[in-house]
Write an enzyme that holds these catalytic residues in place. Structure first.
Site, PDB file in Angstrom:
ATOM      1  N   LYS A  26      85.972  70.366  55.154  1.00 15.12           N
ATOM      2  CA  LYS A  26      87.356  70.308  54.658  1.00 15.12           C
ATOM      3  C   LYS A  26      87.965  71.688  54.473  1.00 15.12           C
ATOM      4  O   LYS A  26      89.077  71.945  54.896  1.00 15.12           O
ATOM      5  CB  LYS A  26      87.400  69.632  53.274  1.00 15.12           C
ATOM      6  CG  LYS A  26      87.564  68.174  53.228  1.00 15.12           C
ATOM      7  CD  LYS A  26      87.955  67.670  51.838  1.00 15.12           C
ATOM      8  CE  LYS A  26      87.175  68.233  50.686  1.00 15.12           C
ATOM      9  NZ  LYS A  26      85.763  67.934  50.660  1.00 15.12           N
ATOM     10  N   ARG A  82      90.716  62.557  44.966  1.00 14.43           N
ATOM     11  CA  ARG A  82      89.386  62.036  45.279  1.00 14.43           C
ATOM     12  C   ARG A  82      89.234  60.578  44.858  1.00 14.43           C
ATOM     13  O   ARG A  82      88.283  59.923  45.258  1.00 14.43           O
ATOM     14  CB  ARG A  82      88.326  62.846  44.533  1.00 14.43           C
ATOM     15  CG  ARG A  82      88.024  64.172  45.183  1.00 14.43           C
ATOM     16  CD  ARG A  82      86.907  64.882  44.463  1.00 14.43           C
ATOM     17  NE  ARG A  82      86.529  66.091  45.178  1.00 14.43           N
ATOM     18  CZ  ARG A  82      85.977  67.140  44.603  1.00 14.43           C
ATOM     19  NH1 ARG A  82      85.731  67.136  43.319  1.00 14.43           N
ATOM     20  NH2 ARG A  82      85.660  68.193  45.319  1.00 14.43           N
ATOM     21  N   ARG A 125      73.365  74.698  51.975  1.00 13.14           N
ATOM     22  CA  ARG A 125      74.550  75.342  51.399  1.00 13.14           C
ATOM     23  C   ARG A 125      74.218  76.088  50.099  1.00 13.14           C
ATOM     24  O   ARG A 125      73.596  75.536  49.204  1.00 13.14           O
ATOM     25  CB  ARG A 125      75.616  74.271  51.128  1.00 13.14           C
ATOM     26  CG  ARG A 125      76.938  74.839  50.696  1.00 13.14           C
ATOM     27  CD  ARG A 125      78.051  73.851  50.924  1.00 13.14           C
ATOM     28  NE  ARG A 125      78.249  72.931  49.821  1.00 13.14           N
ATOM     29  CZ  ARG A 125      79.349  72.220  49.629  1.00 13.14           C
ATOM     30  NH1 ARG A 125      80.343  72.303  50.501  1.00 13.14           N
ATOM     31  NH2 ARG A 125      79.468  71.406  48.624  1.00 13.14           N
ATOM     32  N   ARG A 130      73.790  74.673  44.221  1.00 15.55           N
ATOM     33  CA  ARG A 130      74.207  73.719  43.197  1.00 15.55           C
ATOM     34  C   ARG A 130      73.181  72.603  43.069  1.00 15.55           C
ATOM     35  O   ARG A 130      72.574  72.195  44.060  1.00 15.55           O
ATOM     36  CB  ARG A 130      75.563  73.113  43.586  1.00 15.55           C
ATOM     37  CG  ARG A 130      76.721  74.061  43.425  1.00 15.55           C
ATOM     38  CD  ARG A 130      78.010  73.483  43.965  1.00 15.55           C
ATOM     39  NE  ARG A 130      78.174  72.066  43.673  1.00 15.55           N
ATOM     40  CZ  ARG A 130      79.346  71.439  43.713  1.00 15.55           C
ATOM     41  NH1 ARG A 130      80.441  72.092  44.028  1.00 15.55           N
ATOM     42  NH2 ARG A 130      79.430  70.155  43.457  1.00 15.55           N
ATOM     43  N   ARG A 190      75.090  61.723  45.775  1.00 19.71           N
ATOM     44  CA  ARG A 190      76.410  62.358  45.712  1.00 19.71           C
ATOM     45  C   ARG A 190      77.338  61.814  46.802  1.00 19.71           C
ATOM     46  O   ARG A 190      78.520  61.548  46.557  1.00 19.71           O
ATOM     47  CB  ARG A 190      76.226  63.863  45.861  1.00 19.71           C
ATOM     48  CG  ARG A 190      77.500  64.661  45.696  1.00 19.71           C
ATOM     49  CD  ARG A 190      77.189  66.128  45.805  1.00 19.71           C
ATOM     50  NE  ARG A 190      78.407  66.914  45.822  1.00 19.71           N
ATOM     51  CZ  ARG A 190      78.485  68.133  46.303  1.00 19.71           C
ATOM     52  NH1 ARG A 190      77.426  68.714  46.805  1.00 19.71           N
ATOM     53  NH2 ARG A 190      79.626  68.798  46.293  1.00 19.71           N
TER      54      ARG A 190
END
Length: 223
Positions: free
Chosen positions: A18, A92, A126, A159, A170
């Site tokens: 995104k 969201r 990530r 994270r 998630r």
């Protein structure tokens, strides 16, 4: 003037690219890229009530609740009534989409559909620089020095919800929350979905769509 302003949203699960797509759209079409993550970080620095609330969640690596992020975004969007913009990371949930409806009418919603395995691989690789929100991917966008932010030299962190064991839950949570939002925009005829595993292959189609709505300031090749 208001009728000529372009108001667009990019939807997509964590790891869908995104941010990259939004940056390219902003650069190519002169739209302001409004990132909910960036506004949240700024609100943390401001020390106001919303910033303090948000900080409690972000420090634990949790998604900030609906009502907190909605307040942050509504405040920022009110300041930009006379500007073209592109929303990244908002709305969201259906509650956020309804709040957005109360202050503006969207022209265009882009939905990025990326296979689950691709998302899982991207998220697990990530690492982030917490203070700036800069994101690195150890596979295709690693830092110059392993584990260290390129600009500040500060350590990168993974994270909690990017760790492999947390990613599946998630992504399921995102999908459940996003489904009614996607249905809402689909029913209005403003949703455009793009599927693939590589941002560079999706991008030309996104560029063509935007070009039909607003004149580009950069050609596709310049990106």
């Amino acid at each position: 003037m208001a009728s000529k302003l372009l108001r667009a949203v990019v939807l997509g699960p964590p790891g869908s690219g995104k941010g990259t797509v939004c940056e390219r759209i902003a650069r190519s079409f002169g739209l302001q890229h409004l990132s909910s993550g960036q506004f949240l970080r700024e609100s943390l620095g401001g020390g106001g009530e919303v910033g303090i609330l948000a900080k409690q969640y972000l420090e634990r690596g949790l998604l900030v609740p609906d009502h907190v992020i909605t307040r942050v975004m509504m405040t920022e969007l009110e300041k930009r009534r006379e500007q073209h913009w592109l929303l990244d990371g908002f709305p969201r949930t259906l509650g956020q989409a309804e709040a957005l409806d109360r202050i503006c009418e969207l022209d265009l919603v882009i939905s990025l559909n990326i296979p689950f395995e691709t998302l899982k691989d991207r998220l697990s690789a990530r690492w982030v620089h917490p203070a700036s929100g800069r994101v690195y991917n150890m596979d295709f966008n690693p830092p110059h020095v392993h584990g260290v932010d390129d600009l500040t030299g500060e350590p990168l962190v993974q994270r909690e919800d990017d760790k492999p064991e947390a990613v599946a839950a998630r992504l399921r949570k995102y999908k459940d929350a996003a489904k009614p939002v996607i249905e809402l925009y689909k029913s209005r005829g403003i949703l455009h979905s793009f599927s693939g595993t590589e941002t560079n292959k999706i991008w030309p189609y996104v560029y063509t769509l935007l070009s039909s709505k607003i004149p580009p300031v950069l050609s596709d090749e310049e990106n």
